[in-house]
Design a protein around this motif. Structure first.
Motif, PDB file in Angstrom:
ATOM      1  N   GLY A  30      -5.330  13.012  -6.414  1.00 28.78           N
ATOM      2  CA  GLY A  30      -6.572  13.514  -5.854  1.00 28.78           C
ATOM      3  C   GLY A  30      -6.356  14.694  -4.920  1.00 28.78           C
ATOM      4  N   TYR A  31      -7.471  15.242  -4.438  1.00 31.15           N
ATOM      5  CA  TYR A  31      -7.466  16.384  -3.530  1.00 31.15           C
ATOM      6  C   TYR A  31      -8.000  15.956  -2.167  1.00 31.15           C
ATOM      7  CZ  TYR A  31      -6.880  19.453  -7.607  1.00 31.15           C
ATOM      8  OH  TYR A  31      -6.398  20.069  -8.730  1.00 31.15           O
ATOM      9  N   VAL A  32      -7.241  16.259  -1.113  1.00 33.87           N
ATOM     10  CA  VAL A  32      -7.722  16.030   0.252  1.00 33.87           C
ATOM     11  C   VAL A  32      -7.786  17.372   0.954  1.00 33.87           C
ATOM     12  CG1 VAL A  32      -7.255  14.946   2.471  1.00 33.87           C
ATOM     13  CG2 VAL A  32      -6.807  13.684   0.351  1.00 33.87           C
ATOM     14  N   PHE A  79      -2.946   7.560  -3.843  1.00 31.06           N
ATOM     15  CA  PHE A  79      -2.865   6.267  -3.164  1.00 31.06           C
ATOM     16  C   PHE A  79      -2.713   5.185  -4.237  1.00 31.06           C
ATOM     17  CE2 PHE A  79      -5.555   8.674  -0.141  1.00 31.06           C
ATOM     18  CZ  PHE A  79      -4.767   8.542   0.992  1.00 31.06           C
ATOM     19  N   SER A  80      -1.855   4.232  -3.950  1.00 29.94           N
ATOM     20  CA  SER A  80      -1.649   3.141  -4.898  1.00 29.94           C
ATOM     21  C   SER A  80      -1.544   1.824  -4.133  1.00 29.94           C
ATOM     22  CB  SER A  80      -0.376   3.374  -5.715  1.00 29.94           C
ATOM     23  OG  SER A  80      -0.102   2.274  -6.555  1.00 29.94           O
ATOM     24  N   PHE A  86       0.863  -1.175   0.000  1.00 26.19           N
ATOM     25  CA  PHE A  86       0.000   0.000   0.000  1.00 26.19           C
ATOM     26  C   PHE A  86       0.897   1.221   0.000  1.00 26.19           C
ATOM     27  CE2 PHE A  86      -2.255   3.405   2.255  1.00 26.19           C
ATOM     28  CZ  PHE A  86      -3.378   3.513   1.447  1.00 26.19           C
ATOM     29  N   GLU A  87       0.568   2.229  -0.845  1.00 27.24           N
ATOM     30  CA  GLU A  87       1.449   3.370  -1.037  1.00 27.24           C
ATOM     31  C   GLU A  87       0.681   4.688  -0.897  1.00 27.24           C
ATOM     32  OE1 GLU A  87       4.002   0.861  -4.422  1.00 27.24           O
ATOM     33  OE2 GLU A  87       3.202   2.851  -4.898  1.00 27.24           O
ATOM     34  N   ILE A  88       1.348   5.674  -0.290  1.00 31.01           N
ATOM     35  CA  ILE A  88       0.802   7.024  -0.173  1.00 31.01           C
ATOM     36  C   ILE A  88       1.783   7.996  -0.814  1.00 31.01           C
ATOM     37  CG2 ILE A  88      -0.006   8.836   1.379  1.00 31.01           C
ATOM     38  CD1 ILE A  88      -0.489   6.735   3.501  1.00 31.01           C
ATOM     39  N   PHE A  89       1.263   8.889  -1.649  1.00 31.30           N
ATOM     40  CA  PHE A  89       2.051   9.953  -2.277  1.00 31.30           C
ATOM     41  C   PHE A  89       1.459  11.286  -1.833  1.00 31.30           C
ATOM     42  CE2 PHE A  89       2.375   6.234  -4.870  1.00 31.30           C
ATOM     43  CZ  PHE A  89       3.651   6.237  -5.420  1.00 31.30           C
ATOM     44  N   ASN A 117      -1.686  -2.479 -10.670  1.00 27.67           N
ATOM     45  CA  ASN A 117      -1.595  -1.179 -10.014  1.00 27.67           C
ATOM     46  C   ASN A 117      -3.007  -0.623  -9.847  1.00 27.67           C
ATOM     47  OD1 ASN A 117       1.500  -0.399 -10.092  1.00 27.67           O
ATOM     48  ND2 ASN A 117       1.013  -1.319 -12.076  1.00 27.67           N
ATOM     49  N   TRP A 118      -3.448  -0.535  -8.599  1.00 26.08           N
ATOM     50  CA  TRP A 118      -4.793  -0.053  -8.307  1.00 26.08           C
ATOM     51  C   TRP A 118      -4.686   1.231  -7.497  1.00 26.08           C
ATOM     52  CZ3 TRP A 118      -5.574  -5.573  -6.141  1.00 26.08           C
ATOM     53  CH2 TRP A 118      -5.648  -6.486  -7.209  1.00 26.08           C
ATOM     54  N   VAL A 119      -5.482   2.223  -7.857  1.00 20.88           N
ATOM     55  CA  VAL A 119      -5.325   3.559  -7.285  1.00 20.88           C
ATOM     56  C   VAL A 119      -6.677   4.141  -6.892  1.00 20.88           C
ATOM     57  CG1 VAL A 119      -3.256   3.963  -8.680  1.00 20.88           C
ATOM     58  CG2 VAL A 119      -5.480   4.745  -9.526  1.00 20.88           C
ATOM     59  N   TRP A 120      -6.618   5.170  -6.056  1.00 16.03           N
ATOM     60  CA  TRP A 120      -7.826   5.896  -5.662  1.00 16.03           C
ATOM     61  C   TRP A 120      -8.298   6.801  -6.792  1.00 16.03           C
ATOM     62  CZ3 TRP A 120      -7.366  11.167  -3.073  1.00 16.03           C
ATOM     63  CH2 TRP A 120      -8.635  11.716  -2.818  1.00 16.03           C
ATOM     64  N   SER A 121      -7.424   7.649  -7.289  1.00 17.33           N
ATOM     65  CA  SER A 121      -7.773   8.582  -8.363  1.00 17.33           C
ATOM     66  C   SER A 121      -6.978   8.194  -9.599  1.00 17.33           C
ATOM     67  CB  SER A 121      -7.438  10.018  -7.946  1.00 17.33           C
ATOM     68  OG  SER A 121      -7.996  10.958  -8.842  1.00 17.33           O
TER      69      SER A 121
END
Length: 363
Positions: free
Chosen positions: A262-264, A214-215, A116-119, A244-248
């Motif tokens: 994406g925007y948070v 997110f990936s 799980f990845e956060i950018f 590769n699965w992502v939120w946006s």
């Protein structure tokens, strides 16, 4: 006609369904996902379980989608987010029938396991962003990137998210191929002080947005002598490509195009209290257009027609939210700048040849 419709009703329904899905994809290609992160006053215990009432009140993101935005992933992934005056909190839920992992070294290449990845791009300038990756063993790879790879960059593995806490809970049994698991959850707290932002000492982003990606990387696997490994092509012996699965959606197999993330938005409203409606600022729509032009230039696609008049290089532009935007290209010996005046705020919005974004107030 009526008889034809009755006879081919299933076929017509099938075609209409895919036309509907196609319209959704086309409509969403230029609009990244958004999420409102609410504030919590509750103490969050980082144990991988999300037992606190704040987590119960927080909303899930949309389900992850394939990175190119066209396929439904094999397994579901969703995230929740919260914040307080010290930390940014994440809770990720990853469905997975076979939970496995074997990388235990900090700052190793974690995506060689399922991960799980956060950018994070706090300043939303597409330069100077953070990448963090975890596997099911809670092994972390944290790094700071000075710019996307396309611009030439430095990847600083020496950057450490000091004070970060994370924990994993497995819904099933780890590294046991004899049963079927439900998946795993990951809970994270990252101190805001770890991030270099324009706010420096006062860098808690109250009533501001960050750009986030997110990936989730997932591999097909083999089982040999009761142990998991990444699956290889039996003909070539090479590893099969990862998912590769992502939120946006990125619409390319590349997480390192931060302008697509994406925007948070960090509202001061308490989680579970008054809802907050976040609307992406109008200038961001102009920014997306400038990056379309930028990518066309650096990849030499030649889709955009630039014209020269009175010493100025420009393109006819397009209408954005009912306003005409006409970008200008300025070339130098050492690079170029694409800029346009926002019809909404009158700011000069610019992307240089390294891909860095700037917004300049003309007041």
């Amino acid at each position: 006609m009526k008889e034809f419709a009755e006879k081919h009703r299933d076929l017509i329904s099938f075609i209409l369904f895919f036309l509907y899905i196609g319209c959704i994809l086309l409509a969403s290609q230029t609009t990244p996902k958004t999420y409102v992160a609410y504030k919590t006053s509750e103490v969050i215990n980082i144990d991988g379980e999300a037992n606190e009432s704040s987590w119960e009140k927080a909303a899930w993101t949309d389900l992850f989608i394939d990175i190119e935005g066209v396929k439904k992933p094999k397994y579901d992934t969703q995230v929740k987010m919260l914040w307080d005056d010290k930390n940014f909190y994440f809770f990720a839920r990853l469905k997975e029938p076979h939970v496995w992992g074997d990388i235990t070294e900090h700052d190793a290449v974690i995506f060689h396991n399922n991960d799980f990845e956060i950018f994070l791009d706090p300043e939303a300038d597409v330069h100077g962003y953070y990448e963090l990756e975890w596997n099911v063993l809670n092994t972390l790879w944290d790094q700071y990137l000075t710019a996307p790879y396309r611009a030439g960059n430095e990847t600083l593995n020496g950057w450490e998210a000091l004070g970060l806490k994370s924990a994993v809970a497995v819904q099933g049994t780890l590294n046991d191929p004899s049963d079927i698991d439900q998946g795993w959850t990951l809970e994270i707290a990252i101190p805001f002080r770890d991030f270099r932002t324009e706010y420096y000492e006062n860098n808690v982003p109250k009533n501001k947005f960050w750009r986030l990606g997110f990936s989730r990387v997932n591999w097909d696997f083999d089982i040999t002598d009761g142990k998991y490994s990444r699956k290889k092509d039996p003909k070539t012996g090479k590893l099969l490509h990862e998912y590769n699965w992502v939120w946006s959606p990125q619409y390319v197999i590349n997480m390192h195009e931060p302008e697509r993330w994406g925007y948070v938005y960090f509202t001061e409203n308490e989680v579970g209290g008054e809802p907050y409606k976040f609307v992406i600022p109008e200038d961001e729509h102009v920014k997306w257009y400038l990056y379309e032009l930028y990518r066309d230039l650096i990849h030499q696609k030649g889709k955009v027609k630039w014209e020269t008049a009175h010493g100025e290089i420009f393109t006819d532009g397009k209408e954005i939210l009912g306003k005409k935007v006409r970008p200008v290209l300025e070339k130098y010996k050492t690079g170029f700048v694409i800029w346009a005046q926002s019809p909404f705020t009158k700011k000069t919005l610019a992307v240089d040849s390294s891909g860095k974004f700037r917004a300049i107030s003309m007041k």
